[in-house]
Design an enzyme around this catalytic site. Structure first.
Site, PDB file in Angstrom:
ATOM      1  N   TRP A   1     109.083 -27.504  -6.254  1.00 48.94           N
ATOM      2  CA  TRP A   1     107.389 -27.760  -6.758  1.00 48.94           C
ATOM      3  C   TRP A   1     107.233 -25.381  -6.307  1.00 48.94           C
ATOM      4  CZ3 TRP A   1     103.076 -29.222  -3.563  1.00 48.94           C
ATOM      5  CH2 TRP A   1     101.873 -29.001  -3.983  1.00 48.94           C
TER       6      TRP A   1
ATOM      7  N   ASP B   1     108.144 -35.489   0.262  1.00 46.63           N
ATOM      8  CA  ASP B   1     107.154 -35.041  -0.677  1.00 46.63           C
ATOM      9  C   ASP B   1     106.606 -36.259  -1.573  1.00 46.63           C
ATOM     10  OD1 ASP B   1     105.164 -34.696  -2.389  1.00 46.63           O
ATOM     11  OD2 ASP B   1     106.087 -32.373  -1.970  1.00 46.63           O
TER      12      ASP B   1
ATOM     13  N   ALA C   1     105.311 -37.867  -5.494  1.00 45.57           N
ATOM     14  CA  ALA C   1     104.439 -37.105  -5.811  1.00 45.57           C
ATOM     15  C   ALA C   1     104.361 -37.840  -6.739  1.00 45.57           C
ATOM     16  CB  ALA C   1     104.227 -35.678  -6.072  1.00 45.57           C
TER      17      ALA C   1
ATOM     18  N   LYS D   1      98.537 -38.499  -9.404  1.00 44.09           N
ATOM     19  CA  LYS D   1      99.985 -38.777 -11.239  1.00 44.09           C
ATOM     20  C   LYS D   1      99.868 -40.365 -10.862  1.00 44.09           C
ATOM     21  CE  LYS D   1     100.430 -34.636 -10.220  1.00 44.09           C
ATOM     22  NZ  LYS D   1     100.726 -33.625 -10.611  1.00 44.09           N
TER      23      LYS D   1
HETATM   24  C1  LIG Z   1     106.445 -31.679  -5.857  1.00 44.58           C
HETATM   25  C2  LIG Z   1     105.094 -31.999  -5.472  1.00 44.58           C
HETATM   26  N1  LIG Z   1     104.603 -32.583  -4.586  1.00 44.58           N
HETATM   27  C3  LIG Z   1     102.997 -32.134  -4.509  1.00 44.58           C
HETATM   28  C4  LIG Z   1     101.987 -31.942  -5.703  1.00 44.58           C
HETATM   29  C5  LIG Z   1     100.542 -32.386  -5.016  1.00 44.58           C
HETATM   30  O1  LIG Z   1      99.617 -32.993  -5.398  1.00 44.58           O
HETATM   31  P1  LIG Z   1      98.366 -32.881  -4.956  1.00 44.58           P
HETATM   32  O2  LIG Z   1      97.894 -33.209  -6.589  1.00 44.58           O
HETATM   33  O3  LIG Z   1      97.697 -34.790  -4.741  1.00 44.58           O
HETATM   34  O4  LIG Z   1      98.061 -32.532  -4.460  1.00 44.58           O
HETATM   35  C6  LIG Z   1     102.440 -31.694  -6.349  1.00 44.58           C
HETATM   36  C7  LIG Z   1     101.423 -31.875  -7.520  1.00 44.58           C
HETATM   37  O5  LIG Z   1     101.584 -31.074  -9.089  1.00 44.58           O
HETATM   38  C8  LIG Z   1     103.633 -31.509  -7.305  1.00 44.58           C
HETATM   39  O6  LIG Z   1     104.162 -31.415  -7.812  1.00 44.58           O
END
Ligand SMILES: Cc1ncc(COP(=O)(O)O)c(C=O)c1O
Length: 394
Positions: free
Chosen positions: A127, A208, A210, A243
């Site tokens: 990401w 992570d 998500a 999400k």
């Molecule tokens: C891999 C990954 N980690 C963390 C996040 C962060 O999400 P948040 O919107 O809850 O901060 C995202 C959001 O797109 C993501 O794709």
């Protein structure tokens, strides 16, 4: 003061979203932005979330601060859905955080207190916000090989080989499921092998998480992480509710620490809360309270699980049907990997000029690394889209 600054480089995905909004073509397709969309292209409020928000509105009696840890029942429910019984309660501490990004940030800052400037190993690719976020916390990013574009799968031997070169005390960042941007996930035996490697080399796993519920299902998506948690003495998890509860703008997430024993994890948790105190003091309440109401009410929880499962199965079907359409258009199996990958993202393997051509000539918006958002696909346009992609890919 401000004259000392240079303008920050624009965020590429946000810039692409702005360009898409300004595009007047009626048949334009947005495969860029990383939010779930339904068949009508909407990012709807989930039924259980709407019901819980109404209940909160009617029943909440105060807006005073929630305390450093946030909503304790939310934290307990998140610990349960993510870890199940993989670790005993005395080794687990959870605090609410502003989104997955907030959870990643506060954990990273806490780890930087433990080991200032520690190396954090990040998958290549990852990401795009991981590197700025982790280096902003003081950690030192280093990449490990992850994705094999030729096969659409994980370069597991090379990943392990790179991590064998890590030093004791280094941090390894792993995607819990539905790897962003590739959709290529580790298998449970691979998670177990990474856990063994962490133990052997003294590495600290940082997960992570998500996209829980977007891959194979709520329980299935936790299998790798839980296998890791059962094997290692310590780990940290940044879980996002953006999400899977579709509460993006509410900013809901959880930071979880697992320690070797209660004393160690309490010490680390006190540092985590001291980080939040120094950055934003108390977390926001509203979104986490809604998620807590959903998770604590059996009927709302069942309804949330059903709707989430509907979103997941829609993406699985879109993956399969899009891979079929690409097979018809290209007369080859070169895009079959899309059907096997997990979650919201896959990469098409296109060059920058090809991505530009898709946007300029066909109104198809894809981010610069050729990542597509599967949820942005429309069933009735899959063949047109596949033909356009194959035409520019050659
Ligand atoms: C891999 C990954 N980690 C963390 C996040 C962060 O999400 P948040 O919107 O809850 O901060 C995202 C959001 O797109 C993501 O794709």
């Amino acid at each position: 003061m401000f004259e000392k600054l240079q303008p920050a480089p624009p965020d590429k995905i946000l810039a692409l979203m702005a360009q898409y909004r300004e595009d007047s073509r009626t048949d334009k397709v947005d495969l860029g932005v990383g939010v779930y969309k339904d068949a009508d292209g909407n990012t709807a409020i989930m039924r259980a979330i709407r019901a819980a928000a109404k209940r909160l509105h009617d029943e909440q009696t105060t807006k005073t601060y929630v305390g450093l840890q946030g909503d304790k029942d939310f934290c307990a429910a998140m610990g349960e859905i993510v870890l199940g019984d993989a670790v005993s309660a005395d080794r687990l501490r959870v605090c609410q955080a502003p989104g997955g990004s907030g959870a990643l940030s506060i954990i990273a800052m806490m780890l930087n207190r433990a080991r200032p400037g520690a190396t954090v190993w990040i998958s290549d690719p990852s990401w795009p916000n991981h590197i700025p976020l982790l280096s902003g916390a003081g950690l030192t990013p280093q990449s490990y090989p992850y994705y094999d574009a030729a096969t659409g799968s994980v370069r597991f031997d090379e990943m392990k080989e790179a991590l064998r070169g890590a030093a004791a005390g280094d941090i390894v960042l792993l995607h819990g499921c539905c790897h962003n941007p590739t959709g290529a996930d580790l298998t449970v035996p691979q998670w177990e092998a990474i856990a063994d490697l962490c133990n052997e080399k003294g590495l600290f796993p940082f997960v992570d998480f998500a996209y829980l519920g977007f891959g194979d299902g709520l329980e299935e998506d936790c299998a790798g992480l839980r296998a890791l948690a059962r094997r290692v003495p310590e780990l940290a998890i940044a879980a996002s509710c953006s999400k899977n509860f579709a509460v993006y703008r509410e900013r809901v997430g959880a930071a979880m620490l697992v320690g070797a024993n209660a004393l160690d994890v309490d010490t680390a948790f006190s540092q985590l809360l001291s980080v939040t105190r120094s950055v934003y003091s108390m977390p926001p309440d509203h979104g986490a309270a809604i998620v807590r109401i959903v998770l604590d009410d059996p009927e709302l929880r069942a309804d949330w699980m059903e709707e989430l499962e509907g979103m997941r199965s829609r993406m699985v079907t879109l993956r399969r049907d899009f891979a079929d359409a690409l097979r018809r258009a290209s007369n080859s199996g070169r895009y079959d990997f899309i059907a096997d990958q997990k979650g919201m993202f896959s990469r098409l393997g296109l060059a920058t000029e090809q991505i530009d051509t898709l946007r300029n000539e066909h109104g198809i918006y894809i981010v610069g690394d050729s990542r597509i958002n599967i949820a942005g696909l429309h069933h009735d346009k899959l063949d047109d889209l596949a033909r356009a992609i194959v035409a520019v890919a050659g």
